[in-house]
Structures are given as structure tokens and as C-alpha cells.
Design a protein around this motif. Structure first.
Motif, mmCIF file in Angstrom:
data_model
loop_
_atom_site.group_PDB
_atom_site.id
_atom_site.type_symbol
_atom_site.label_atom_id
_atom_site.label_comp_id
_atom_site.label_asym_id
_atom_site.label_seq_id
_atom_site.Cartn_x
_atom_site.Cartn_y
_atom_site.Cartn_z
ATOM 1 N N ALA A 89 66.771 97.108 78.765
ATOM 2 C CA ALA A 89 66.248 98.009 77.742
ATOM 3 C C ALA A 89 67.310 98.427 76.733
ATOM 4 N N ASP A 143 63.025 101.435 75.734
ATOM 5 C CA ASP A 143 62.541 100.086 76.025
ATOM 6 C C ASP A 143 62.762 99.223 74.797
ATOM 7 N N HIS A 144 63.203 98.002 75.014
ATOM 8 C CA HIS A 144 63.542 97.108 73.913
ATOM 9 C C HIS A 144 64.395 97.794 72.859
ATOM 10 N N ALA A 184 55.022 96.461 76.537
ATOM 11 C CA ALA A 184 55.327 95.028 76.564
ATOM 12 C C ALA A 184 54.175 94.205 75.999
ATOM 13 N N TYR A 226 55.862 101.073 80.564
ATOM 14 C CA TYR A 226 56.610 99.854 80.273
ATOM 15 C C TYR A 226 55.641 98.706 80.006
ATOM 16 N N ASP A 286 68.055 99.476 69.134
ATOM 17 C CA ASP A 286 67.371 99.232 67.869
ATOM 18 C C ASP A 286 66.967 100.534 67.176
#
Ligand SMILES: Nc1ncnc2c1ncn2[C@@H]1O[C@H](COP(=O)(O)OP(=O)(O)OP(=O)(O)O)[C@@H](O)[C@H]1O
Ligand SMILES: [Mg+2]
Lengths: 276, 325
Positions: free
Chosen positions: B59, B229-230, B323, B319, B39
Motif C-alpha cells: 500500500a 491503499d495504492h 481494488a 480493501y 500517491d
């Protein structure tokens, strides 16, 4: 100059792939022996069935009884060569697409289609030697076969087999690539296999079928796998007819391989490689 | 020649990858939704660097690597490796990169290991002398000598992994992507692989991008680490700097002369009590000296030691925070 060297290099790569395909199958000796046994047993059953049938209907489909029985053994000999019941590369390729292992094949500097074609031709050659010769020899011992006396006819037959192997690959490559969209290739593989068993002449020689069904069956690509090589072996096609037969096989091979290339381009362009 | 004027071998600028996922939600009903696996990620890796690329499951690490090899086309952003746009010239790029997906193999399952290497020789058109030299070196350093004639399906996981690493290096790639190269390996195999990678990076100058869930890999190999992450880059910098970003804590282990209730000290908190021993957590950035002085003034202290934060805990905390936020 450079172009030629590159092409020679590519040839050596795919020759090595084909050799590997050959040796891979050669490592499974017990499976090969079991396969030979099955082909032979199946050949015996079919041969007696055909004998009964041709006793009732002599000259059915233009074959005499010896030719019909020869057809049976050719079918057993070519069954695995043409991967008519599966067992070629397609299961593996579908599995690689499903699990995402195809990623590995895609980042290497080799063409997917050429790679699998080479490896499948290597396999086909092994199957011809490893699983074709013994059933044929058993058939010749037990029955009175219509074996060609002319060595040139044997050569003509081998060429028809080679072209048939190309067509067979072309068909299965198309089927396997569908897995990029369907993810589960099992259904379509089965449908195509069933069609192949019938339309190749594996169940009954295609010239037995009259009318439109017969014409259609003889025009479809599957006839290039068994019916055409068998007819070349039995001497049905000679001279110009033989050339026309080769052209028929080549035409299908070219069409299917081209379609495979296009589908491959589409698949790799929108490829979604599965898994981590 | 494409790299003139830049030392960055890998360049990403706002790279995105969106997957369309169709889910069956009922009889004949399907719902489409999108997964933003990557992303908007930007980073560069200069030639010769060894970078760790870490993040929790899902991730976007593998997706990034697939885009860097050209087998996945980014949905957005710009991406270049050695001056080449990977998805556009996958085959040309292949000559210059090496890839190891720890969970997959490039080796030929049914044939002896050496056959796979002969194929690599032809595939990458490696000059004969070069091939021999590289193969000999890999065989020696990765201890493959006894394995060359063994069919790949008979190799253990660790042996196969070493075999795969060798296969990725025979054509002298400038960049090596390693996606979990130590997954499932025992301590000794991991040490071998790490030692080999370190030498490769220092001696051949190969640029390495490494993903892993084993932080020891990173600690021992990479000066720079990126945390994702993400699908977003959360951190990019030296490993040590993660402590500050992760607001990590150090621990003071205090042995008292006798069992006491938990101590009460400002700017530190007791996290564990075990008989006369108590553990106090305090911010990593803060000095331990005034804290020790304060404890010594108020409590009967027999002994003490300071524990540095463990990187694993730092990252786990990082992490978890992302979240919930
Ligand atoms: N082919 C795909 N189709 C749909 N979603 C996908 C696909 N591949 C990956 N994803 C999704 O993209 C996200 C990132 O996946 P990716 O494999 O890159 O994670 P990762 O960081 O490598 O994780 P891990 O540490 O578990 O290997 C995940 O949410 C995953 O579900
Ligand atoms: Mg992954």
C-alpha cells in the motif's frame, strides 16, 4: 570549544565501532584457527615454489632467496589483514544494500564511510594479531627469513601496513557502493579481487615484472597493500625513499577515500532502499 | 525552536513517491515503468498522539515511513517532521526520531546486546546519566535483563524485537516510527510490546506512528487510524468511524424453535443457516429493535443475540471494494 567536544564524541563513537569490529572477529575462534592453518599450509607450498624459482634465477627482482621467502610469509600474514581474498566488510555492506537493511544504517546519526572504515580497521587489527603472527612465526622456524634487526624498521613496517589497510578499505568501499546501482555486487567484487591478487604482489612480487607492466603494477593502489609494506620490511625503502613510499600510500588512500565520499553522496542522494 | 506556533510534529502535504522500475521483457529488452508507491498523501500528527497506519501489502506504508526518516526523498509534495525536512537534514533529524523496522535490526548481530546499546550511547551522544536511566527503564519494562550479555544472533525474534525497541528509545526521541513491530511475535510477546508502547505514549508523551497487519495492535493502542491503499489515504479518523465508512454490517443470531428454511425479512438477509440457528446481516447503522420485532411476529423465536461487526472484516471489505472500483 563545542566543535572540539563534538569531534571528541565522534572519535569515541568510531573507536567503539572499531573495537566492536575487532571483537566480532575475535568471537569466531574456530574460523580463526582454521584460517591460520590454511595460511600456514599455503605459505609452505608457496615458499618451496619460490625457493625452486630463486634457485633457478638467483637475485630475481632484486631479492635474494631469504628475502623472497620472507615475502611469501608477509603475504600470508597480510592476506586477511588487507582482505585480498575478500572477507572484509564489503560482502556485508553489499548484502545490506541488496536486502535494504542499509536503511537502518542511513537513518542513524553516523557517517556510513567512517562507520565501515572504523569497523574494518578493527577487523584488520584482529586479523594482523590473530592470523598474521602465527604463520609468520612458523615461517621463521622452518625457513631462514630476512627479519629486520632494527626495531624502528618493524615500526616503519607497521605504519606501512596501517596505510595499506586504509587503501584496501578505500578500494573495497568503492566496490561495495556499486551495489546501489548494480544490486548484484558479486561480479565486480570478483573482478576487483582477481586484480587485487595479482597487482598487490600476492602471486609474485611486483619487482619481478619488467618494463611497462611492472611500472604499471607498482603505480596502482593494490601495490600499497602488500608490495610496499613488504619492501619496507625488507629494507628496500629507507630515509627519503621511505617518506616517498608513505606519500605514495597516503596519496592513494586520500584519493580513494575522497572518491568514496563522493560516490556515497551520490548514492544516498538517489538512494533507492530495497524492500519493506 | 522550529516548532513554535504549531503542535503538529509530523506534517505531510500531497506527498508522492514514484519509483522507476526497469523490467527485463526479453533478450536485451528492458521496459521502464513507474510505480506510484505513495500517491499524494496529506496528514498531520500532533505531538503526543499515537496513530495507526494500516493498509494491505504494497500500500505504501513502509515507503511513507522511509520518507519520514529521510532515507527516501519524496518525488513531490511537502513533508516535515519536528519542523525539519527529513531528506535534507537526515542526520539532524535522527537525533529526534526513533525507528523500528520490525523486519530488520539495528542491533549488532555478532555481539552481545549491551554492546549495541553502548554504541547507541556514543552515536546519539546521550549524556551518561540519561543513558543509564533510560537503559535501566527499558531493561526493566521490556524484560531485557537476562539478555544483555547474549549475542544478538542467539536471540529469539520476540527478544530481538524488544531489544530493537529499546535501542530506538535510548536517546529520548520525540517521535517513534514503528513499522510492523509485532510481526511474527506470539500472543504474549505482542501483549508485552503493546503494554510497553502504551506506557511510553502516556508517560513520556512520545508521538507514535505505527504500521501493522494485526488490527488488535490498533484496537488496543490507537484512537486514530489512517488507512492507505495504492498510495492514497482512504480513511483518517477514529477506529470506530471505520464502520460507517466501510458500510459494515452487524449480525443477528437467531435461534428458532425448530429447523426452518431461511427466513425472509426486509432490510436483512440470511447469511448462514445451521439447524435451528440462523445468522442475519443488517446495516450497522440501523437499529436492531424493529428487526427483532418483525422476526418475533412471524417466526417461532427461542433466543437471539447481536454481534458487532469485526473491524478486520470491515477493513478487508474496504480493501476489496477499492481494488474492484
Ligand atoms: N525500491 C523500490 N523500487 C521499486 N518499487 C518499490 C520499491 N520499494 C517499494 N516499491 C513499491 O512501492 C509499493 C509500496 O511498497 P511499501 O513497501 O511501501 O508497501 P507497504 O505498505 O509497506 O507493504 P507491506 O504491508 O507489504 O509491508 C509497492 O508496490 C512496492 O512494490
Ligand atoms: Mg511494509
Amino acid at each position: 570549544m563545542k566543535g572540539m567536544r563534538v569531534r571528541a564524541g565522534r572519535f569515541r563513537l568510531y573507536a567503539a565501532v572499531a573495537e566492536g569490529g575487532f571483537r566480532r572477529y575475535a568471537t569466531y575462534r574456530i574460523a580463526t584457527a582454521a584460517g591460520v592453518f590454511t595460511n600456514t599450509a599455503f605459505g609452505l607450498i608457496l615458499a618451496y615454489t619460490y625457493i625452486a624459482l630463486w634457485d633457478e634465477r638467483p637475485g630475481l627482482g632484486g631479492y635474494d632467496q631469504a628475502q623472497a621467502v620472507t615475502f611469501v610469509w608477509l603475504g600470508q600474514g597480510l592476506l586477511t589483514v588487507m582482505a585480498l581474498m575478500g572477507g572484509g566488510f564489503e560482502g556485508e555492506l553489499i548484502e545490506r544494500i541488496r536486502t535494504g537493511d542499509i536503511a537502518v544504517d542511513l537513518y542513524r546519526p553516523a557517517d556510513l564511510q567512517a562507520w565501515w572504515l572504523a569497523s574494518d580497521l578493527g577487523r584488520a587489527l584482529f586479523q594482523l594479531l590473530g592470523r598474521g603472527i602465527v604463520p609468520m612465526a612458523v615461517g621463521a622456524l622452518v625457513f631462514d627469513l630476512a627479519l629486520p634487526a632494527d626495531p624502528l624498521r618493524w615500526l616503519a613496517f607497521l605504519l606501512a601496513v596501517a596505510l595499506g589497510a586504509l587503501v584496501s578499505f578505500g578500494l573495497r568501499f568503492l566496490v561495495a557502493l556499486c551495489a546501489f546501482w548494480l544490486l548484484d555486487g558479486a561480479g565486480i567484487t570478483q573482478v576487483v579481487m582477481l586484480a587485487g591478487t595479482f597487482f598487490s604482489g600476492m602471486l609474485l612480487p611486483l619487482n619481478v615484472f619488467p618494463g611497462a607492466l611492472g611500472d604499471l603494477a607498482r603505480a596502482l593502489p593494490w601495490s600499497a597493500l602488500l608490495q610496499v609494506p613488504a619492501d619496507v620490511f625488507l629494507g628496500t625503502h629507507t630515509g627519503l625513499g621511505l617518506l616517498r613510499t608513505y606519500a605514495f600510500q597516503l596519496g592513494w588512500a586520500a584519493a580513494l577515500l575522497t572518491a568514496g565520499r563522493l560516490l556515497q553522496a551520490a548514492a544516498t542522494r538517489r538512494v533507492v532502499v530495497q524492500g519493506g | 525552536m522550529e516548532t513554535v506556533g504549531t503542535t503538529d510534529l509530523i506534517e505531510l502535504e500531497g506527498v508522492e513517491k514514484v519509483f522507476d522500475v526497469r523490467k527485463k521483457t526479453g533478450f536485451l529488452r528492458r521496459e521502464r515503468h513507474q510505480v506510484r508507491a505513495v500517491d499524494g498523501i496529506s496528514f498531520t500528527v500532533p505531538r503526543g498522539e499515537m496513530v495507526g497506519y494500516i493498509g494491505p501489502n504494497g500500500a505504501g506504508k513502509s515507503t511513507t515511513i522511509k520518507m519520514l526518516t529521510g532515507i527516501l526523498t519524496p518525488s513531490g509534495g511537502r513533508l516535515r517532521v519536528a519542523g525539519i525536512v527529513p531528506s535534507r537534514e537526515r542526520t539532524r533529524l535522527a537525533q529526534r526520531i526513533g525507528v523500528v523496522f520490525g523486519q530488520r535490526t539495528t542491533l549488532w548481530w555478532d555481539l552481545p546486546l549491551i554492546d549495541s546499546y553502548r554504541l547507541v550511547h556514543r552515536m546519539y551522544r546521550i549524556p551518561d546519566a540519561r543513558f543509564r536511566e533510560n537503559l535501566d527503564r527499558c531493561v526493566e519494562l521490556l524484560e531485557l535483563g537476562a539478555l544483555l550479555d547474549v549475542p544478538v544472533r542467539q536471540l529469539s525474534l520476540g527478544q530481538r524485537m524488544r531489544g530493537d525497541i529499546a535501542a530506538a528509545l535510548l536517546h529520548d526521541p520525540e517521535v517513534l516510527y514503528l513499522d510492523e513491530p509485532t510481526i511474527g511475535l506470539d500472543v504474549i510477546s505482542k501483549a508485552k510490546v503493546r503494554g510497553f508502547l502504551r506506557d511510553l505514549n502516556t508517560q513520556s508523551g512520545t508521538t507514535v506512528l505505527l504500521t501493522t497487519h494485526d488490527l488488535t495492535d490498533i484496537e488496543q493502542l490507537c484512537e486514530r487510524v489512517m488507512v492507505i491503499d495504492h498510495g492514497r489515504l482512504m480513511y483518517d479518523g477514529p477506529l470506530a468511524g471505520l464502520h460507517e465508512v466501510g458500510e459494515s454490517e452487524r449480525t443477528l443470531v437467531v435461534d428458532l424453535e425448530r429447523e426452518l428454511p431461511p427466513m425472509e425479512i426486509e432490510s436483512a438477509r440470511v447469511v448462514k443457516v445451521e439447524g435451528p440457528r440462523q445468522w442475519l446481516a443488517f446495516p450497522a447503522a440501523q437499529s436492531a429493535a424493529p428487526l427483532v420485532a418483525r422476526i418475533a411476529a412471524r417466526y417461532p423465536m427461542a433466543d437471539l443475540s447481536v454481534r458487532e461487526p469485526d473491524i478486520e472484516a470491515v477493513i478487508a471489505k474496504m480493501y476489496a471494494e477499492k481494488a474492484t472500483s
